[in-house]
Design a protein around this motif. Structure first.
Motif, PDB file in Angstrom:
ATOM      1  N   ALA A  33      15.140  28.225  35.023  1.00 44.61           N
ATOM      2  CA  ALA A  33      13.871  28.895  35.252  1.00 44.61           C
ATOM      3  C   ALA A  33      12.765  28.190  34.469  1.00 44.61           C
ATOM      4  O   ALA A  33      13.007  27.602  33.423  1.00 44.61           O
ATOM      5  N   ALA A  34      11.569  28.270  35.000  1.00 46.66           N
ATOM      6  CA  ALA A  34      10.423  27.700  34.298  1.00 46.66           C
ATOM      7  C   ALA A  34      10.182  28.475  33.008  1.00 46.66           C
ATOM      8  O   ALA A  34      10.453  29.660  32.923  1.00 46.66           O
ATOM      9  N   GLU A  35       9.669  27.790  32.001  1.00 42.87           N
ATOM     10  CA  GLU A  35       9.403  28.419  30.717  1.00 42.87           C
ATOM     11  C   GLU A  35       7.907  28.567  30.492  1.00 42.87           C
ATOM     12  O   GLU A  35       7.112  27.844  31.078  1.00 42.87           O
ATOM     13  N   THR A  36       7.552  29.514  29.617  1.00 43.76           N
ATOM     14  CA  THR A  36       6.171  29.676  29.194  1.00 43.76           C
ATOM     15  C   THR A  36       6.117  29.453  27.692  1.00 43.76           C
ATOM     16  O   THR A  36       6.851  30.082  26.936  1.00 43.76           O
ATOM     17  N   TYR A  37       5.273  28.521  27.274  1.00 42.78           N
ATOM     18  CA  TYR A  37       5.091  28.188  25.861  1.00 42.78           C
ATOM     19  C   TYR A  37       3.788  28.823  25.391  1.00 42.78           C
ATOM     20  O   TYR A  37       2.810  28.850  26.137  1.00 42.78           O
ATOM     21  N   THR A  38       3.772  29.320  24.168  1.00 43.87           N
ATOM     22  CA  THR A  38       2.558  29.929  23.614  1.00 43.87           C
ATOM     23  C   THR A  38       1.955  29.021  22.557  1.00 43.87           C
ATOM     24  O   THR A  38       2.650  28.530  21.669  1.00 43.87           O
ATOM     25  N   ILE A  39       0.651  28.802  22.683  1.00 48.81           N
ATOM     26  CA  ILE A  39      -0.108  28.057  21.686  1.00 48.81           C
ATOM     27  C   ILE A  39      -1.121  29.028  21.087  1.00 48.81           C
ATOM     28  O   ILE A  39      -1.942  29.608  21.812  1.00 48.81           O
ATOM     29  N   LYS A  40      -1.041  29.205  19.766  1.00 51.67           N
ATOM     30  CA  LYS A  40      -1.989  30.070  19.070  1.00 51.67           C
ATOM     31  C   LYS A  40      -3.321  29.343  18.932  1.00 51.67           C
ATOM     32  O   LYS A  40      -3.363  28.157  18.614  1.00 51.67           O
ATOM     33  N   MET A  41      -4.386  30.071  19.138  1.00 52.47           N
ATOM     34  CA  MET A  41      -5.734  29.534  18.967  1.00 52.47           C
ATOM     35  C   MET A  41      -6.248  30.072  17.639  1.00 52.47           C
ATOM     36  O   MET A  41      -6.620  31.235  17.533  1.00 52.47           O
ATOM     37  N   ASN A  68      -5.538  33.940  18.085  1.00 49.16           N
ATOM     38  CA  ASN A  68      -4.831  34.373  16.885  1.00 49.16           C
ATOM     39  C   ASN A  68      -5.825  34.711  15.767  1.00 49.16           C
ATOM     40  O   ASN A  68      -5.785  35.784  15.213  1.00 49.16           O
ATOM     41  N   SER A  69      -6.709  33.761  15.450  1.00 50.02           N
ATOM     42  CA  SER A  69      -7.683  34.011  14.381  1.00 50.02           C
ATOM     43  C   SER A  69      -8.941  33.178  14.591  1.00 50.02           C
ATOM     44  O   SER A  69      -8.951  32.231  15.362  1.00 50.02           O
ATOM     45  N   VAL A  70     -10.000  33.561  13.904  1.00 44.65           N
ATOM     46  CA  VAL A  70     -11.288  32.867  13.871  1.00 44.65           C
ATOM     47  C   VAL A  70     -11.856  32.594  15.276  1.00 44.65           C
ATOM     48  O   VAL A  70     -12.181  31.458  15.612  1.00 44.65           O
ATOM     49  N   PRO A  71     -11.966  33.626  16.129  1.00 42.56           N
ATOM     50  CA  PRO A  71     -12.546  33.408  17.447  1.00 42.56           C
ATOM     51  C   PRO A  71     -14.050  33.148  17.353  1.00 42.56           C
ATOM     52  O   PRO A  71     -14.629  33.323  16.281  1.00 42.56           O
ATOM     53  N   PRO A  72     -14.700  32.731  18.423  1.00 37.75           N
ATOM     54  CA  PRO A  72     -14.193  32.603  19.788  1.00 37.75           C
ATOM     55  C   PRO A  72     -13.521  31.247  20.009  1.00 37.75           C
ATOM     56  O   PRO A  72     -13.792  30.282  19.304  1.00 37.75           O
ATOM     57  N   HIS A  73     -12.654  31.224  21.023  1.00 41.98           N
ATOM     58  CA  HIS A  73     -11.959  29.989  21.382  1.00 41.98           C
ATOM     59  C   HIS A  73     -11.857  29.858  22.904  1.00 41.98           C
ATOM     60  O   HIS A  73     -11.964  30.843  23.628  1.00 41.98           O
ATOM     61  N   ASN A  74     -11.611  28.644  23.341  1.00 39.83           N
ATOM     62  CA  ASN A  74     -11.253  28.353  24.725  1.00 39.83           C
ATOM     63  C   ASN A  74     -10.404  27.082  24.712  1.00 39.83           C
ATOM     64  O   ASN A  74     -10.112  26.542  23.650  1.00 39.83           O
ATOM     65  N   ALA A  75      -9.981  26.642  25.880  1.00 43.98           N
ATOM     66  CA  ALA A  75      -9.156  25.426  25.991  1.00 43.98           C
ATOM     67  C   ALA A  75      -9.716  24.582  27.133  1.00 43.98           C
ATOM     68  O   ALA A  75      -9.551  24.935  28.300  1.00 43.98           O
ATOM     69  N   VAL A  76     -10.375  23.492  26.766  1.00 40.83           N
ATOM     70  CA  VAL A  76     -11.009  22.611  27.745  1.00 40.83           C
ATOM     71  C   VAL A  76     -10.237  21.294  27.787  1.00 40.83           C
ATOM     72  O   VAL A  76     -10.098  20.619  26.770  1.00 40.83           O
ATOM     73  N   PHE A  77      -9.723  20.961  28.956  1.00 43.16           N
ATOM     74  CA  PHE A  77      -8.978  19.704  29.131  1.00 43.16           C
ATOM     75  C   PHE A  77      -9.969  18.584  29.401  1.00 43.16           C
ATOM     76  O   PHE A  77     -10.852  18.712  30.251  1.00 43.16           O
ATOM     77  N   ASP A  78      -9.831  17.481  28.656  1.00 43.22           N
ATOM     78  CA  ASP A  78     -10.737  16.359  28.856  1.00 43.22           C
ATOM     79  C   ASP A  78     -10.040  15.101  29.341  1.00 43.22           C
ATOM     80  O   ASP A  78     -10.657  14.261  29.973  1.00 43.22           O
ATOM     81  N   GLN A  95     -13.903  29.865  29.713  1.00 43.52           N
ATOM     82  CA  GLN A  95     -14.365  31.191  29.279  1.00 43.52           C
ATOM     83  C   GLN A  95     -13.969  31.433  27.828  1.00 43.52           C
ATOM     84  O   GLN A  95     -12.795  31.317  27.481  1.00 43.52           O
ATOM     85  N   LEU A  96     -14.943  31.750  26.981  1.00 49.85           N
ATOM     86  CA  LEU A  96     -14.660  32.037  25.584  1.00 49.85           C
ATOM     87  C   LEU A  96     -13.913  33.361  25.461  1.00 49.85           C
ATOM     88  O   LEU A  96     -14.238  34.336  26.142  1.00 49.85           O
ATOM     89  N   MET A  97     -12.908  33.374  24.604  1.00 52.11           N
ATOM     90  CA  MET A  97     -12.149  34.590  24.323  1.00 52.11           C
ATOM     91  C   MET A  97     -12.459  35.000  22.888  1.00 52.11           C
ATOM     92  O   MET A  97     -12.564  34.154  21.999  1.00 52.11           O
ATOM     93  N   PHE A  98     -12.615  36.304  22.673  1.00 52.59           N
ATOM     94  CA  PHE A  98     -13.088  36.794  21.384  1.00 52.59           C
ATOM     95  C   PHE A  98     -12.098  37.673  20.629  1.00 52.59           C
ATOM     96  O   PHE A  98     -12.188  37.770  19.408  1.00 52.59           O
ATOM     97  N   TYR A 119      -6.680  18.414  25.172  1.00 53.32           N
ATOM     98  CA  TYR A 119      -7.596  19.537  25.306  1.00 53.32           C
ATOM     99  C   TYR A 119      -8.242  19.815  23.947  1.00 53.32           C
ATOM    100  O   TYR A 119      -7.797  19.313  22.908  1.00 53.32           O
ATOM    101  N   TYR A 120      -9.295  20.618  23.962  1.00 51.36           N
ATOM    102  CA  TYR A 120      -9.994  20.982  22.740  1.00 51.36           C
ATOM    103  C   TYR A 120     -10.618  22.359  22.911  1.00 51.36           C
ATOM    104  O   TYR A 120     -10.744  22.867  24.026  1.00 51.36           O
ATOM    105  N   CYS A 121     -11.022  22.948  21.786  1.00 54.40           N
ATOM    106  CA  CYS A 121     -11.773  24.198  21.780  1.00 54.40           C
ATOM    107  C   CYS A 121     -13.243  23.814  21.707  1.00 54.40           C
ATOM    108  O   CYS A 121     -13.656  23.136  20.758  1.00 54.40           O
TER     109      CYS A 121
END
Length: 136
Positions: A33-41, A68-78, A95-98, A119-121
């Motif tokens: 089965a496909a897996e889902t990995y979590t990356i903390k922001m 996770n901490s110190v929002p806001p964050h997003n994930a932009v692929f460059d 979209q920024l998440m807060f 990617y970057y925030c």
């Protein structure tokens, strides 16, 4: 006549057992089965970083970016394999998440190009908040 009935009964039982064994192999041999990995922001210690910052996945897997901490964050692929800016934009979660626990998921299709996806925030890029996903 009773002799034939007993033979048919035993043959039916034997065939039923064979079918059951073959069916159990078919069920247990299903593809992975496909897996889902979590990356903390934002790190637990308050640093502006993705944790982990480098993840290796397979085509078909997903990555969940979670505040996770110190929002806001997003994930932009460059940068993506092949350099397709449109593809990088389609993966981006601009979209920024807060709020702690907010998340956005990026899925890598089964035919996703193999290689490195960087990617970057956006608000914290200058602080070095960036990472890489490698699709193998």
């Amino acid at each position: 006549m009773k002799f034939h009935a007993k033979i048919w009964q035993k043959l039916s039982l034997f065939l039923s057992v064979v079918v059951l064994v073959v069916a159990s192999f078919a069920v247990s041999a299903s593809p992975a089965a496909a897996e889902t990995y979590t990356i903390k922001m934002g790190a637990d210690n308050g640093m502006l970083q993705f944790v982990p910052s480098n993840v290796t996945v397979k085509p078909g897997d997903s990555v969940q970016f979670q505040i996770n901490s110190v929002p806001p964050h997003n994930a932009v692929f460059d940068k993506v394999p092949g350099g397709d800016a449109g593809f990088a934009k389609s993966l981006s979660k601009d979209q920024l998440m807060f709020s702690k626990g907010d998340s956005a998921t990026v899925s890598f299709a089964s035919d996703a190009p193999k290689g490195e996806y960087s990617y970057y925030c956006q608000p914290h890029r200058g602080a070095g908040m960036s990472g890489t996903i490698t699709v193998q």
